[in-house]
Design an enzyme around this catalytic site. Sequence first.
Site, mmCIF file in Angstrom:
data_model
loop_
_atom_site.group_PDB
_atom_site.id
_atom_site.type_symbol
_atom_site.label_atom_id
_atom_site.label_comp_id
_atom_site.label_asym_id
_atom_site.label_seq_id
_atom_site.Cartn_x
_atom_site.Cartn_y
_atom_site.Cartn_z
ATOM 1 N N HIS A 172 0.844 -1.202 0.000
ATOM 2 C CA HIS A 172 0.000 0.000 0.000
ATOM 3 C C HIS A 172 0.880 1.253 0.000
ATOM 4 C CE1 HIS A 172 -3.198 -2.549 2.223
ATOM 5 N NE2 HIS A 172 -3.629 -2.376 0.977
ATOM 6 N N LYS A 199 -16.201 -7.864 6.080
ATOM 7 C CA LYS A 199 -15.013 -8.223 6.853
ATOM 8 C C LYS A 199 -15.109 -7.673 8.263
ATOM 9 C CE LYS A 199 -11.760 -8.226 2.973
ATOM 10 N NZ LYS A 199 -10.526 -7.622 2.447
ATOM 11 N N ARG A 242 -2.073 -6.278 -8.183
ATOM 12 C CA ARG A 242 -1.018 -7.242 -7.869
ATOM 13 C C ARG A 242 -0.996 -8.379 -8.882
ATOM 14 N NH1 ARG A 242 -3.254 -8.625 -2.127
ATOM 15 N NH2 ARG A 242 -5.014 -8.598 -3.495
ATOM 16 N N SER A 282 -3.244 -7.525 3.043
ATOM 17 C CA SER A 282 -3.513 -7.354 4.475
ATOM 18 C C SER A 282 -3.952 -8.671 5.100
ATOM 19 C CB SER A 282 -4.594 -6.293 4.686
ATOM 20 O OG SER A 282 -4.136 -5.036 4.270
#
Length: 187
Positions: free
Chosen positions: A16, A40, A89, A127
């Site tokens: 990040h 989440k 990514r 994360s």
Amino acid sequence: MIAVYPGSFDPITLGHLDIIERGCQLFDQVIVLVSTNPNKTPLFSAQKRIEQICLTTRHLPNVEVDSFDGLTVTYAKMRKAGVLLRGLRVLSDFEKELQMAHTNKTLSDDVETVFLATSNEYSFLSSSLVKEIARFGGPVDHLVPQPVALDIHRCYAKTPTVLAPTVAEVPHTPESPLEVPTEMQPE
């Protein structure tokens, strides 16, 4: 031009931070937007995440950190931002992010999405991966900024690690008897 970099940042990773630093070279201002993902359960409160991001981006004069509970494109329009900044990514990120970019375009023609490919050394990093490693006692200081690593360590030091149950701990009933591998059965 103002860019908004949205995410849950739970926790912020070096990946990040890489996107934020590179975004600061491209845009006049980068607003790191801590958003809530209702699917989440966060490790850190939104306020704690904001503090972590402020601390780790203090070397960047054109970064602002904020939070918002709503559509990111709505926030971008409120702040007169012309760009939503997103990191990519892997290929699976692209599919999801492209769908989101198209959706956001239907909500606002004035806001463009700009994708930055994550630097190679962070292409595996998420994360969720950081939290999984930390949950089982692994080191994360090479994956997140140092102050964040300390926060993560403190958090998991208070929460006992949950390990997979051993064979003796697995509950069984007469309908589903515990099967013991033949090499472990008494002779």
